[in-house]
Write a protein that holds these residues in place. Structure first.
Motif, PDB file in Angstrom:
ATOM      1  N   CYS A   1     -11.965 -23.099  -7.413  1.00 46.49           N
ATOM      2  CA  CYS A   1     -12.886 -22.767  -7.622  1.00 46.49           C
ATOM      3  C   CYS A   1     -12.765 -22.868  -9.181  1.00 46.49           C
ATOM      4  O   CYS A   1     -11.960 -22.048  -9.339  1.00 46.49           O
TER       5      CYS A   1
ATOM      6  N   CYS B   1     -23.369 -19.904  -8.143  1.00 46.31           N
ATOM      7  CA  CYS B   1     -23.058 -19.683  -9.389  1.00 46.31           C
ATOM      8  C   CYS B   1     -23.834 -20.374 -10.508  1.00 46.31           C
ATOM      9  O   CYS B   1     -24.209 -19.728 -11.542  1.00 46.31           O
TER      10      CYS B   1
ATOM     11  N   LYS C   1     -13.869 -17.845  -9.095  1.00 49.08           N
ATOM     12  CA  LYS C   1     -14.770 -16.856  -9.376  1.00 49.08           C
ATOM     13  C   LYS C   1     -14.880 -16.808  -7.912  1.00 49.08           C
ATOM     14  O   LYS C   1     -15.651 -15.657  -6.851  1.00 49.08           O
ATOM     15  N   CYS C   2     -14.446 -17.764  -7.056  1.00 47.89           N
ATOM     16  CA  CYS C   2     -14.778 -17.624  -5.807  1.00 47.89           C
ATOM     17  C   CYS C   2     -13.151 -17.818  -4.610  1.00 47.89           C
ATOM     18  O   CYS C   2     -12.688 -19.263  -5.483  1.00 47.89           O
TER      19      CYS C   2
ATOM     20  N   LYS D   1     -21.151 -21.744  -1.684  1.00 50.81           N
ATOM     21  CA  LYS D   1     -21.027 -20.840  -2.576  1.00 50.81           C
ATOM     22  C   LYS D   1     -21.129 -20.767  -4.586  1.00 50.81           C
ATOM     23  O   LYS D   1     -22.066 -20.072  -5.055  1.00 50.81           O
TER      24      LYS D   1
END
Length: 317
Positions: free
Chosen positions: A167, A184, A171-172, A180
């Motif tokens: 990412c 976002c 964030k992940c 995912k």
């Protein structure tokens, strides 16, 4: 002309672009002209953002005024996009001097000095039009949230199409995935007018409110060619740009002027919102003729906008 140099910075391949005068990345991205940016690193001597423009994920940082650091592969196509979007080919120090030659206002001179690092981005016309319709009676955090949701609903997942292994926002964990990323919404392409019209109800979960009918009308008129963005761009006339954009439901002088300035490069455009009206009333005795500021009145508008927001922020501390 700017200079460029390849280097390894913070463990990543990068291209440092210099010779950009007083260019301030923070002031440029966060002055209200664009909404698709995320501040990734914020340190005393370094700031870095991720933004999406022209279908590309762009990671860009700054460690000193007048230099930008772009991460990732550098190609002719990428340089062309960056040069246009970030206005790397424009001398903004020269523009600032031109503006000051048209005024004897000490307050405007102070504003120009305070905001001398602000540069007008060259954004995609359709995205700019759509975004500033969303901006009506709205605040920047909510505008950005709505746009992220709409991009996630309609756009292409660029993190996947570009083959990113991690990412870019950190964030992940693990590689990006559709699931995912959709929650976002940052690394998605901006939807076309045609994509909006194929599924107009897809706008509703973002809660655009009364702006929904304006966004649909804009998509219909742009898609049909009734309002031709390419024709507007070719004519490069501020008056024509505003005239054409105001044919769209809900687009008045302010939104049309913003789109003219940020989406079509009409640098004489002078949008007047609450902040600008306050500045004109308090610091120009209620009278300020944008035409008197010359062909770069829109840049002067950004100086004023940046300065009064910072002044009021300081007063509230």
């Amino acid at each position: 002309m700017f200079s460029k140099k390849s280097e390894l910075y913070r463990g990543r391949r990068a291209t440092a672009v210099g010779g950009l005068g007083n260019y301030s990345l923070r002031d440029t991205l966060e002055c209200g002209q664009a909404f698709r940016y995320e501040r990734v690193i914020d340190e005393p001597d370094y700031v870095e953002y991720l933004t999406v423009a022209y279908g590309k994920i762009i990671s860009v940082g700054q460690r000193q005024a007048g230099e930008l650091i772009f991460f990732g592969e550098w190609s002719e196509e990428y340089e062309k996009i960056l040069t246009s979007y970030f206005s790397l080919d424009t001398d903004y120090d020269k523009i600032r001097l031109d503006i000051l030659s048209h005024t004897d206002s000490g307050w405007l001179s102070a504003a120009a000095e305070s905001a001398k690092g602000v540069v007008i981005l060259r954004q995609e016309p359709w995205e700019t039009l759509f975004s500033f319709i969303v901006s009506q009676n709205n605040n920047i955090p909510r505008i950005r949230k709505i746009i992220r949701a709409i991009c996630a609903e309609y756009g292409e997942n660029l993190a996947l199409s570009e083959g990113l292994l991690t990412c870019p926002l950190g964030k992940c964990d693990g590689a990006p995935s559709e699931e995912k990323c959709r929650g976002c919404g940052i690394c998605f392409s901006f939807p076309t007018a045609e994509q909006i019209l194929e599924k107009p109800e897809g706008l509703l979960p973002s809660h655009p409110g009364f702006r929904y009918k304006y966004l649909i009308d804009a998509a219909e008129r742009v898609s049909s060619g009734e309002v031709s963005l390419s024709d507007i761009k070719d004519k490069a006339s501020y008056d024509y740009t505003v005239e054409q954009l105001k044919r769209i439901l809900g687009v008045g002088d302010k939104v049309a002027s913003c789109v003219a300035l940020f989406g079509f490069g009409n640098l004489e455009a002078f949008p007047i919102d609450v902040w600008m009206r306050r500045a004109i009333d308090e610091y120009f005795d209620g009278k300020l003729d944008p035409k008197a500021l010359g062909s770069y009145a829109g840049v002067a508008q950004q100086y004023i906008f940046h300065y009064i927001r910072n002044l009021e922020g300081e007063e509230k501390k």
